[in-house]
Design an enzyme around this catalytic site. Structure first.
Site, PDB file in Angstrom:
ATOM      1  N   GLY A  52     -14.842   2.405  -7.021  1.00 12.67           N
ATOM      2  CA  GLY A  52     -15.636   3.322  -6.204  1.00 12.67           C
ATOM      3  C   GLY A  52     -15.969   4.508  -7.085  1.00 12.67           C
ATOM      4  O   GLY A  52     -15.090   5.302  -7.414  1.00 12.67           O
ATOM      5  N   HIS A  53     -17.206   4.574  -7.562  1.00 18.96           N
ATOM      6  CA  HIS A  53     -17.617   5.638  -8.490  1.00 18.96           C
ATOM      7  C   HIS A  53     -18.578   6.576  -7.763  1.00 18.96           C
ATOM      8  O   HIS A  53     -19.630   6.155  -7.298  1.00 18.96           O
ATOM      9  CB  HIS A  53     -18.293   5.031  -9.722  1.00 18.96           C
ATOM     10  CG  HIS A  53     -17.380   4.133 -10.508  1.00 18.96           C
ATOM     11  ND1 HIS A  53     -17.789   3.405 -11.591  1.00 18.96           N
ATOM     12  CD2 HIS A  53     -16.059   3.859 -10.358  1.00 18.96           C
ATOM     13  CE1 HIS A  53     -16.757   2.719 -12.072  1.00 18.96           C
ATOM     14  NE2 HIS A  53     -15.702   2.981 -11.334  1.00 18.96           N
ATOM     15  N   GLN A 236     -11.729   1.084 -12.770  1.00 19.55           N
ATOM     16  CA  GLN A 236     -10.281   1.282 -12.715  1.00 19.55           C
ATOM     17  C   GLN A 236      -9.862   2.167 -13.904  1.00 19.55           C
ATOM     18  O   GLN A 236     -10.672   2.934 -14.396  1.00 19.55           O
ATOM     19  CB  GLN A 236      -9.524  -0.064 -12.720  1.00 19.55           C
ATOM     20  CG  GLN A 236      -9.664  -0.859 -11.418  1.00 19.55           C
ATOM     21  CD  GLN A 236     -10.991  -1.590 -11.280  1.00 19.55           C
ATOM     22  OE1 GLN A 236     -11.363  -2.365 -12.139  1.00 19.55           O
ATOM     23  NE2 GLN A 236     -11.689  -1.360 -10.188  1.00 19.55           N
TER      24      GLN A 236
HETATM   25  P1  GDP Z   1     -14.305   7.212 -10.606  1.00 18.96           P
HETATM   26  O1  GDP Z   1     -13.833   6.051  -9.817  1.00 18.96           O
HETATM   27  O2  GDP Z   1     -13.566   7.372 -11.896  1.00 18.96           O
HETATM   28  O3  GDP Z   1     -15.792   7.242 -10.804  1.00 18.96           O
HETATM   29  O4  GDP Z   1     -13.927   8.501  -9.759  1.00 18.96           O
HETATM   30  P2  GDP Z   1     -14.176   8.705  -8.164  1.00 18.96           P
HETATM   31  O5  GDP Z   1     -15.625   8.903  -7.954  1.00 18.96           O
HETATM   32  O6  GDP Z   1     -13.499   7.636  -7.400  1.00 18.96           O
HETATM   33  O7  GDP Z   1     -13.337  10.003  -7.915  1.00 18.96           O
HETATM   34  C1  GDP Z   1     -13.638  11.212  -8.550  1.00 18.96           C
HETATM   35  C2  GDP Z   1     -13.984  12.259  -7.474  1.00 18.96           C
HETATM   36  O8  GDP Z   1     -13.958  13.536  -8.037  1.00 18.96           O
HETATM   37  C3  GDP Z   1     -15.386  12.085  -6.901  1.00 18.96           C
HETATM   38  O9  GDP Z   1     -15.366  12.473  -5.556  1.00 18.96           O
HETATM   39  C4  GDP Z   1     -16.226  13.047  -7.720  1.00 18.96           C
HETATM   40  O10 GDP Z   1     -17.362  13.531  -7.024  1.00 18.96           O
HETATM   41  C5  GDP Z   1     -15.243  14.163  -7.943  1.00 18.96           C
HETATM   42  N1  GDP Z   1     -15.386  14.899  -9.197  1.00 18.96           N
HETATM   43  C6  GDP Z   1     -15.747  14.441 -10.431  1.00 18.96           C
HETATM   44  N2  GDP Z   1     -15.648  15.415 -11.346  1.00 18.96           N
HETATM   45  C7  GDP Z   1     -15.231  16.525 -10.685  1.00 18.96           C
HETATM   46  C8  GDP Z   1     -14.902  17.866 -11.102  1.00 18.96           C
HETATM   47  O11 GDP Z   1     -14.971  18.231 -12.264  1.00 18.96           O
HETATM   48  N3  GDP Z   1     -14.458  18.722 -10.126  1.00 18.96           N
HETATM   49  C9  GDP Z   1     -14.350  18.342  -8.816  1.00 18.96           C
HETATM   50  N4  GDP Z   1     -13.905  19.241  -7.951  1.00 18.96           N
HETATM   51  N5  GDP Z   1     -14.636  17.093  -8.402  1.00 18.96           N
HETATM   52  C10 GDP Z   1     -15.066  16.194  -9.326  1.00 18.96           C
HETATM   53  P1  IMO Z   2     -12.200   3.080  -9.824  1.00 16.34           P
HETATM   54  O1  IMO Z   2     -13.142   2.261 -10.664  1.00 16.34           O
HETATM   55  C1  IMO Z   2      -8.089   3.570  -8.395  1.00 16.34           C
HETATM   56  C2  IMO Z   2      -5.828  -0.113  -7.657  1.00 16.34           C
HETATM   57  C3  IMO Z   2      -5.464  -0.442  -6.218  1.00 16.34           C
HETATM   58  C4  IMO Z   2      -4.149  -1.155  -6.434  1.00 16.34           C
HETATM   59  C5  IMO Z   2      -4.384  -1.933  -7.717  1.00 16.34           C
HETATM   60  C6  IMO Z   2      -4.800  -3.381  -7.493  1.00 16.34           C
HETATM   61  O2  IMO Z   2     -12.826   3.743  -8.660  1.00 16.34           O
HETATM   62  O3  IMO Z   2     -11.408   4.009 -10.684  1.00 16.34           O
HETATM   63  P2  IMO Z   2      -7.033  -4.539  -6.698  1.00 16.34           P
HETATM   64  O4  IMO Z   2      -7.783  -4.443  -5.411  1.00 16.34           O
HETATM   65  O5  IMO Z   2      -7.823  -4.177  -7.896  1.00 16.34           O
HETATM   66  O6  IMO Z   2      -6.344  -5.860  -6.862  1.00 16.34           O
HETATM   67  O7  IMO Z   2      -5.858  -3.461  -6.554  1.00 16.34           O
HETATM   68  O8  IMO Z   2      -5.438  -1.258  -8.400  1.00 16.34           O
HETATM   69  N1  IMO Z   2      -7.274   0.111  -7.898  1.00 16.34           N
HETATM   70  C7  IMO Z   2      -7.809   1.318  -8.121  1.00 16.34           C
HETATM   71  N2  IMO Z   2      -7.261   2.541  -8.110  1.00 16.34           N
HETATM   72  N3  IMO Z   2      -9.389   3.420  -8.719  1.00 16.34           N
HETATM   73  C8  IMO Z   2      -9.947   2.193  -8.761  1.00 16.34           C
HETATM   74  O9  IMO Z   2     -11.216   1.980  -9.191  1.00 16.34           O
HETATM   75  C9  IMO Z   2      -9.167   1.064  -8.407  1.00 16.34           C
HETATM   76  N4  IMO Z   2      -9.405  -0.267  -8.318  1.00 16.34           N
HETATM   77  C10 IMO Z   2      -8.232  -0.843  -8.022  1.00 16.34           C
HETATM   78  O10 IMO Z   2      -5.327   0.733  -5.463  1.00 16.34           O
HETATM   79  O11 IMO Z   2      -3.135  -0.215  -6.705  1.00 16.34           O
HETATM   80 MG    MG Z   3     -13.059   5.599  -7.915  1.00 16.88          MG
END
Ligand code: GDP
Ligand code: IMO
Ligand code: MG
Length: 436
Positions: A52-53, A236
């Site tokens: 989830g990005h 991940q």
């Molecule tokens: P990803 O899976 O590595 O792409 O990260 P996620 O999107 O799952 O989680 C990162 C969260 O932090 C998201 O809600 C972003 O919008 C937020 N985010 C990213 N960079 C920053 C930052 O520098 N400061 C804050 N406060 N939020 C951020």
């Molecule tokens: P992004 O790309 C954080 C974790 C799950 C679980 C383990 C195995 O957004 O950083 P799975 O469904 O892959 O078999 O689950 O990996 N996990 C993540 N944790 N960010 C993710 O993706 C993840 N994708 C899987 O929570 O612990």
């Molecule tokens: Mg994520």
């Protein structure tokens, strides 16, 4: 859609890998989107819709799961690589949602014909196992990722190309149902799946996706030969890698940079730079050890201020102080050229910020992650306490404008990991970034 640029874009090498350096959710989506402008292609090499990005700019907010974050730039080609596991239903849902937000998803999105499909029995097995595992459950995202990779390695997987061949697809789905239905029924007491219904649904997915399906390996290599610039988007994080992470509490793919080679068919010499995305503290979703976890008001503050709730599942993320043995392990495994440090603004309110510099395990000091400690939880984190800066860093775009204590925090990370911090993120939006 008008996309505001980040201030002072840096100069780029041809091909760049952006890798999560902790347990996922480091902010890869933001960093990929930010750097995208200088690239022609964005390719995912592993994982599926467990990712989830999040990308935010202006007043828009996007949650990408399967599709590379580059899709928000209409002139970039996005590729789902052979190393991915793809649930066609989730993919069509994501395409529909993006289009509804005005995002261009046409021939700028291609799918490798040798990526594997997730089928409903994979998801059912994932959920059933988690349900019956009790305390030993992994805490998966419940998307069928693990069972789909198992089928791939067993050599009975259904590949994307098979969606275009009715005879092959029929054989494979009939075989899979004959094997998986009894397991679902007798081991887990769940319903099985009707092969005919699955065959019809998956042939239909093939028809809808046909124009996007291509030999992804040939495509990406051709583009590289033509001098196009490719960004490899990790999903991940390094510590969730099936070989190098905190096994068994990992995902089922190779999240490390080596996964780029196998998951896209790109030779190592074509990966010219590796950026590790590191959150300024640590989070984790699901089970498994977490040495610097804070189950107190500080952890709650990080969760609230950092909005640490899963993009995919909405689950509250576990939170803790920055863990340098983990970042060092990532620097080693990925050969990090530099670090993109995210969410520094989330630390703005603390008087003091402890950083874990090593673990003591059975009287011995470890400055990388000791794999045997995962099971036994015997490590004691050793902390160095840094001074907090107690002032807002939100939206700062110039390193010199950061409070001295925040600069010290960043320089301490550089000294301890021997990796330069090339990007500092001071908020979720593209503009809220320091490029050094
Ligand atoms: P990803 O899976 O590595 O792409 O990260 P996620 O999107 O799952 O989680 C990162 C969260 O932090 C998201 O809600 C972003 O919008 C937020 N985010 C990213 N960079 C920053 C930052 O520098 N400061 C804050 N406060 N939020 C951020
Ligand atoms: P992004 O790309 C954080 C974790 C799950 C679980 C383990 C195995 O957004 O950083 P799975 O469904 O892959 O078999 O689950 O990996 N996990 C993540 N944790 N960010 C993710 O993706 C993840 N994708 C899987 O929570 O612990
Ligand atoms: Mg994520």
């Amino acid at each position: 859609m008008v996309i505001p640029s980040a201030p002072g874009m840096r100069k780029h090498v041809q091909n760049l890998a952006v890798i999560g350096a902790q347990w996922g959710d480091e902010g890869k989506g933001k960093i990929v989107d930010l750097l995208c402008e200088s690239y022609d292609v964005v390719a995912r090499y592993q994982g599926g819709h467990n990712a989830g990005h999040t990308v935010k700019f202006a007043d828009q907010h996007f949650a990408l799961r399967l599709i590379p974050s580059g899709i928000l730039h209409p002139d970039k080609l996005c590729l789902l690589g052979n190393g991915m596991v793809i649930d066609p239903d989730a993919l069509l849902d994501e395409i529909g949602k993006l289009r509804a937000l005005g995002v261009h998803v046409e021939d700028n999105l291609k799918i490798s014909d040798s990526a594997h499909c997730i089928l409903p029995y994979h998801k059912a097995l994932d959920l059933a196992r988690e349900e019956t595992a009790g305390k030993a459950k992994i805490g998966t995202t419940g998307r069928g990722i693990g069972p789909a990779y198992e089928t791939k390695v067993s050599r009975y997987g259904i590949r994307i190309a098979d969606l275009l061949d009715a005879v092959v697809l029929r054989d494979k789905i009939e075989f899979a149902c004959a094997e998986k239905n009894p397991v679902l029924k007798t081991v887990y007491g769940k319903e099985g799946f009707d092969p005919q219904t699955l065959i019809e649904a998956y042939l239909r997915y093939g028809e809808i996706l046909a124009d996007r399906i291509t030999n992804g390996t040939v495509l990406v290599n051709q583009l590289i030969r033509e001098g196009k610039k490719v960004m490899f988007e990790g999903a991940q994080g390094t510590l969730l890698d099936v070989d190098h992470g905190t096994y068994p509490y990992v995902t089922s793919s190779n999240t490390v940079v080596g996964g780029v080679c196998t998951g896209l068919g790109v030779a190592p010499k074509h990966i010219h730079e590796v950026i590790g995305v590191v959150k300024a503290y640590t989070t984790r979703v699901g089970g498994g050890s977490f040495p610097t976890e804070l189950e107190n008001e500080h952890g709650e503050h990080l969760r609230k201020r950092g909005n640490e709730f899963g993009t995919v599942t909405g689950r509250p993320r576990r939170t803790g102080w920055l863990d340098l043995p983990i970042v060092r392990t990532s620097a080693m495994l990925n050969g990090l050229d530099s670090i993109a440090l995210t969410k520094i603004d989330v630390l703005d309110d603390f008087d003091e910020i402890p950083v874990c510099t090593a673990y003591k395990v059975r009287g011995e000091n470890w400055n990388t992650y000791p794999s045997f400690a995962v099971e036994h939880q015997e490590y004691q984190p050793q902390y160095r306490t840094m001074k907090g800066w107690k002032t807002s860093t939100v939206g700062i775009t110039n390193f010199d404008k950061l409070p001295q204590a925040a600069k010290d925090y960043i320089r301490f990370i550089e000294d301890e990991t021997e990796a330069k911090v090339s990007i500092v993120s001071t908020g979720p939006r593209r503009e809220e970034t320091i490029l050094r």
